[in-house]
Design a protein around this motif. Structure first.
Motif, mmCIF file in Angstrom:
data_model
loop_
_atom_site.group_PDB
_atom_site.id
_atom_site.type_symbol
_atom_site.label_atom_id
_atom_site.label_comp_id
_atom_site.label_asym_id
_atom_site.label_seq_id
_atom_site.Cartn_x
_atom_site.Cartn_y
_atom_site.Cartn_z
ATOM 1 N N PRO B 40 -2.510 -4.655 -2.796
ATOM 2 C CA PRO B 40 -2.675 -5.377 -1.309
ATOM 3 C C PRO B 40 -3.896 -4.873 -0.903
ATOM 4 C CG PRO B 40 -0.415 -4.732 -1.555
ATOM 5 C CD PRO B 40 -1.127 -4.253 -2.625
ATOM 6 N N ASN B 41 -4.456 -3.521 -1.396
ATOM 7 C CA ASN B 41 -5.747 -2.899 -0.774
ATOM 8 C C ASN B 41 -6.842 -3.180 -1.705
ATOM 9 O OD1 ASN B 41 -3.423 -0.930 0.317
ATOM 10 N ND2 ASN B 41 -4.759 -2.008 1.820
ATOM 11 N N LEU B 42 -6.647 -3.938 -2.907
ATOM 12 C CA LEU B 42 -7.759 -4.246 -3.524
ATOM 13 C C LEU B 42 -8.985 -5.062 -2.878
ATOM 14 C CD1 LEU B 42 -8.938 -4.588 -6.643
ATOM 15 C CD2 LEU B 42 -8.016 -6.810 -6.570
ATOM 16 N N PHE B 43 -10.009 -4.437 -2.793
ATOM 17 C CA PHE B 43 -11.132 -4.871 -2.122
ATOM 18 C C PHE B 43 -10.908 -4.938 -0.821
ATOM 19 C CE2 PHE B 43 -11.752 -7.110 -6.223
ATOM 20 C CZ PHE B 43 -13.072 -6.440 -6.530
ATOM 21 N N ASP B 44 -10.414 -4.073 -0.205
ATOM 22 C CA ASP B 44 -9.953 -4.083 1.066
ATOM 23 C C ASP B 44 -10.927 -4.485 2.311
ATOM 24 O OD1 ASP B 44 -6.988 -3.121 2.680
ATOM 25 O OD2 ASP B 44 -8.633 -2.916 4.016
ATOM 26 N N GLU B 45 -12.147 -3.846 2.111
ATOM 27 C CA GLU B 45 -13.105 -4.176 3.212
ATOM 28 C C GLU B 45 -13.762 -5.566 3.206
ATOM 29 O OE1 GLU B 45 -15.816 -0.762 3.103
ATOM 30 O OE2 GLU B 45 -14.145 0.665 3.437
ATOM 31 N N PRO B 54 -3.671 3.424 5.121
ATOM 32 C CA PRO B 54 -2.585 3.395 4.200
ATOM 33 C C PRO B 54 -1.093 2.898 5.065
ATOM 34 C CG PRO B 54 -3.829 5.542 4.544
ATOM 35 C CD PRO B 54 -4.375 4.678 5.436
ATOM 36 N N ASP B 55 -0.252 2.931 4.314
ATOM 37 C CA ASP B 55 1.153 2.551 4.844
ATOM 38 C C ASP B 55 1.280 1.329 5.926
ATOM 39 O OD1 ASP B 55 2.112 4.727 3.274
ATOM 40 O OD2 ASP B 55 1.606 5.954 4.887
ATOM 41 N N GLN B 56 0.370 0.525 5.813
ATOM 42 C CA GLN B 56 0.384 -0.634 6.752
ATOM 43 C C GLN B 56 0.581 -2.004 5.980
ATOM 44 O OE1 GLN B 56 -3.659 -1.313 7.628
ATOM 45 N NE2 GLN B 56 -3.441 -2.394 9.494
ATOM 46 N N ASP B 57 1.519 -2.958 6.674
ATOM 47 C CA ASP B 57 1.824 -4.130 6.192
ATOM 48 C C ASP B 57 0.649 -5.129 6.025
ATOM 49 O OD1 ASP B 57 2.824 -6.354 4.972
ATOM 50 O OD2 ASP B 57 4.424 -6.565 6.587
ATOM 51 N N SER B 58 -0.119 -5.096 4.792
ATOM 52 C CA SER B 58 -1.385 -6.080 4.751
ATOM 53 C C SER B 58 -0.852 -7.479 4.906
ATOM 54 C CB SER B 58 -2.023 -5.918 3.419
ATOM 55 O OG SER B 58 -2.521 -4.362 3.646
ATOM 56 N N SER B 59 0.303 -7.890 4.893
ATOM 57 C CA SER B 59 0.475 -9.357 4.811
ATOM 58 C C SER B 59 0.121 -9.770 6.159
ATOM 59 C CB SER B 59 2.050 -9.697 4.478
ATOM 60 O OG SER B 59 2.762 -9.082 5.375
ATOM 61 N N LYS B 60 0.220 -8.881 7.308
ATOM 62 C CA LYS B 60 0.074 -9.431 8.801
ATOM 63 C C LYS B 60 -1.379 -9.217 9.089
ATOM 64 C CE LYS B 60 4.677 -8.641 10.059
ATOM 65 N NZ LYS B 60 5.433 -7.550 9.176
ATOM 66 N N ASP B 101 -2.710 -3.991 -10.530
ATOM 67 C CA ASP B 101 -1.496 -4.123 -9.370
ATOM 68 C C ASP B 101 -1.589 -5.634 -9.031
ATOM 69 O OD1 ASP B 101 1.098 -2.746 -8.276
ATOM 70 O OD2 ASP B 101 -0.306 -3.433 -6.531
ATOM 71 N N PHE B 102 -2.949 -5.890 -8.741
ATOM 72 C CA PHE B 102 -3.125 -7.510 -8.009
ATOM 73 C C PHE B 102 -2.855 -8.554 -8.806
ATOM 74 C CE2 PHE B 102 -5.919 -10.933 -6.786
ATOM 75 C CZ PHE B 102 -5.680 -11.112 -5.689
ATOM 76 N N GLY B 103 -2.877 -8.248 -10.296
ATOM 77 C CA GLY B 103 -2.682 -9.122 -11.241
ATOM 78 C C GLY B 103 -3.760 -9.685 -12.267
ATOM 79 N N ILE B 104 -5.038 -8.829 -11.997
ATOM 80 C CA ILE B 104 -6.126 -9.014 -12.667
ATOM 81 C C ILE B 104 -5.771 -8.561 -14.263
ATOM 82 C CG2 ILE B 104 -8.625 -8.901 -13.049
ATOM 83 C CD1 ILE B 104 -7.945 -10.443 -10.790
ATOM 84 N N ARG B 105 -6.105 -9.280 -15.319
ATOM 85 C CA ARG B 105 -6.023 -8.714 -16.682
ATOM 86 C C ARG B 105 -7.196 -8.505 -17.240
ATOM 87 N NH1 ARG B 105 -1.526 -8.791 -19.349
ATOM 88 N NH2 ARG B 105 -2.254 -6.788 -20.273
ATOM 89 N N ALA B 106 -8.327 -9.385 -17.191
ATOM 90 C CA ALA B 106 -9.890 -9.039 -17.712
ATOM 91 C C ALA B 106 -10.857 -9.150 -16.678
ATOM 92 C CB ALA B 106 -9.581 -9.934 -18.680
#
Ligand code: SF4
Lengths: 473, 215
Positions: B40-45, B54-60, B101-106
């Motif tokens: 959820p924090n991939l490329f956060d900025e 940290p520890d924040q619910d990023s979906s909101k 974790d985000f789902g990137i494989r390559a």
């Protein structure tokens, strides 16, 4: 063919497989864990759906982050949230995986390198690893012991093995006898002063000679503990009757027939007469005096009667700069006498010097005396709950408290200042720990490494003094 | 570690050079005691309009609608198309952890920073180097075709387009072997599990007290 060194023997008995590229798989008999370097390892196991290979070799205890003051409110009472989470995570992981852990308020909790030997969890002839560089301590038992990284912690959990390469053999022989008031800590600081902090790089150092033979197990642990400060990941002392007597009857030590069988095998754990060492250093015990570090590396050490070096006298430009930088950080003048260094704090503790003999040594010096009024704080942090209990049974806590020292709960404490025990910028501390790096005991803090007796004498005098003269007064 | 053999997936184009690991996963997320949960924090900025904690619910949190991973047509992407020197800066292994974790494989790029490149293999992520011209071409095709997919054929060492065109790439034999078999260091050692068991049986005879611990 030359005989085998102790290290060669330990290596051979633990070799599972030699790989083509020169690396090898060695088997691990004891894995010690603490809260700082294990969380990602457990997480890695979980993500890969792996289980520990063998549960009964693992033993865990939190030590780096635990408070050394009142712990009656348990883990929830740890003020710093990051520390609290790390300690809690260790508890949760050990519960989930079924690993034995001495939790924060267990009497057996303490610094992992004090706890292992105390429990007999460290035995002669074992391989011992832990995600901590001072794992070298356990080599005092004739065990092959060294620190590992977090990915290796995971590797050991999952496979009971470590991928590693064989080291070189180095012998540090300390002949003769030590003078009165000179301790194991002075021996190892002196050795580091002679061979330098890179002197043992790539080697397993075996400490031998009459001085080492005559040391107690606790003294031998102090010496092996700081092998890493001499650049060696492994320190070793051969097994003798002292080793066997120390181990006997401890909770994790073998019992009955197994004990007899083990002792027979342990007696072999010495270097053969004709063993080949890649490097040999010989030191005369009589020449070792109480030591004090003046700089920001453990090799920056002199005898108590000495002076801070003068950079102008250095052999080359590199050394000169090193001395200048250290003097600036430490706030010291060239040629200043060691005895003129005033102290703000005194710390007696750490995996180097927090066992019962260390505390007895310090108590004997402060008994009936008072900490100098110029010293802001002097604290004694026992290495484990059991050391603390033993000291209290002997009345050492009262001796310290009456002299004006604080008597704390067990843990790493001010050795690395991960918990609230810290130096403030510019403060000088006489410390029985093992590292005097910049900022180690707190940002801008100035650490002087000494023996417990020297730290105690400094606490009373308010500056460094020669404990040999002091004790006689 | 997840095995990587052949993988087909939606491609997302991240059109900027020198993407550093701070950008991939900012420092405030490194205090974590975990190596999962960084997705959820991939490329956060770049991805959110507010500052992530940290520890924040990023979906909101408010999303940056212009950032590629927030554009609906790239939803579910598993291949990242990037520009040169991808993954430079700090050595944090959290960067491949976050991508994975985000789902990137390559990740396909003209070049990668060294440490990041190494860290990818340890975590089942395949970094693929293609020449600048091929990467340019891929960017053009991805942008022109909604739902654009590529197939990564690791045994055959080629990126395969829908029309069958193959773009060959290099990969170290040993690393390829580890990825194909899903072997990390632990996986490699476990290939010798029998040797370890044999050793244990022998030691049990020689030094039985080492197997009677915690009594
Ligand atoms: S006492 Fe100091 S050196 Fe020893 S394990 Fe703790 S932090 Fe490390």
């Amino acid at each position: 063919m030359a005989g085998k060194t102790l290290y060669d023997k330990l290596w051979d008995t633990h070799l599972v497989r030699a790989n083509e590229d020169g690396s090898a798989l060695i088997y691990i008999d004891r894995h010690l864990l603490h809260e700082v370097t294990s969380p990602q390892a457990f997480e890695g196991l979980r993500l890969a759906g792996r289980k520990p290979w063998r549960l009964d070799t693992n033993l865990a205890t939190p030590d780096h982050n635990v408070p050394t003051t009142d712990r009656s409110s348990g883990v929830e009472g740890i003020v710093d949230p990051v520390s609290r989470i790390q300690v809690k995570t260790l508890d949760d992981n050990c519960d989930a995986f079924g690993i034995v852990e001495f939790k924060m308020n267990d009497l057996r909790q303490g610094i992992v390198h004090v706890v292992g030997p105390e429990q007999g969890a460290t035995l002669p002839g074992m391989t011992v690893v832990c995600g901590d560089s001072h794992t070298a301590t356990h080599g005092a038992f004739g065990a092959l012991a060294h620190g590992i990284g977090t990915s290796e912690v995971e590797h050991v959990l999952a496979t009971q093995c470590l991928i590693t390469k064989k080291m070189k053999n180095m012998l540090v022989r300390v002949d003769g006898k030590l003078g009165a008031g000179v301790t194991a800590k002075d021996v190892v600081l002196h050795v580091i002063g002679v061979i330098g902090t890179a002197g043992g790089t790539g080697c397993a150092i075996e400490f031998g000679g009459e001085v080492i033979r005559n040391l107690s197990m606790e003294g031998r642990m102090t010496i092996c503990n700081m092998a890493i400060e001499a650049g060696a990941r492994v320190g070793l002392v051969a097994v003798d009757q002292t080793t066997i007597d120390y181990v006997k009857g401890r909770p994790y030590a073998p019992k009955a027939d197994l004990w007899e069988q083990a002792v027979t095998s342990w007696r072999e754990l010495v270097s053969d007469e004709d063993a080949y060492f890649d490097q040999v250093v010989v030191i005369k015990g009589e020449e070792i005096e109480p030591q004090v570090t003046w700089g920001t590396s453990p090799e920056m050490v002199v005898a108590i009667g000495g002076q801070v070096p003068d950079p102008a006298q250095a052999d080359d430009a590199g050394k000169r700069e090193g001395i200048e930088r250290a003097l600036k950080y430490m706030g010291l003048q060239p040629n200043q006498s060691i005895q003129s260094i005033k102290l703000d704090r005194v710390f007696i503790g750490s995996c180097t010097n927090s066992r019962i003999e260390d505390l007895r040594e310090a108590a004997a010096v402060v008994k009936g005396r008072k900490v100098a009024s110029s010293v802001k704080q002097a604290m004694v942090v026992p290495g484990s709950g059991l050391v603390k209990a033993q000291a209290e049974a002997e009345g050492l806590d009262k001796v310290f408290i009456e002299a004006g020292l604080e008597w704390r709960e067990p843990g790493c404490s001010m050795c690395l200042a991960m918990n609230p025990d810290k130096l403030e910028a510019g403060e000088h501390c006489a410390s029985t720990s093992n590292r005097n790096f910049e900022g180690r005991q707190g940002f801008g803090g100035r650490t002087h490494l000494v023996s417990p007796a020297m730290a105690a004498a400094a606490a009373v005098a308010g500056h460094f003094v020669d404990v040999r003269e002091f004790a006689a007064q | 570690m997840k095995k990587f053999t052949e993988h087909q997936g939606i491609v997302a184009p991240l059109d900027r050079a020198n993407v550093d690991t701070d950008m991939i996963i900012p420092k405030q997320f490194l205090k974590s005691i975990k190596r999962s949960g960084f997705g959820p924090n991939l490329f956060d900025e770049l991805r959110y309009l507010d500052e992530g904690q940290p520890d924040q619910d990023s979906s909101k949190r408010p999303l940056n609608p212009d950032f590629v991973l927030n554009i609906p047509r790239y939803k579910g992407c598993s291949i990242l198309l990037a520009r040169r020197n991808f993954g430079c800066g700090s050595s944090r292994e959290h960067a491949p952890w976050a991508l994975e974790d985000f789902g990137i494989r390559a990740v396909i790029a003209p070049s990668f920073a060294d440490i990041f490149y190494n860290n990818c293999f340890k975590n089942g992520l395949l970094p693929i180097v293609l020449d600048e011209a091929s990467v340019d071409q891929l960017f053009a095709e991805v942008e022109a075709n909604e739902g654009y997919q590529l197939t990564i054929d690791l045994p055959g060492q080629a990126v395969v387009k829908a029309d069958g065109t193959r773009l060959p790439f290099e990969v170290d034999e040993f690393r390829k072997h580890c990825l194909l078999n899903g072997l990390d260091d632990i996986g490699l050692t476990l290939q010798f599990a029998d040797d370890i068991s044999v050793y244990e049986q022998r030691r049990r005879q020689e030094a039985p007290w080492l197997f009677a611990q915690n009594s």
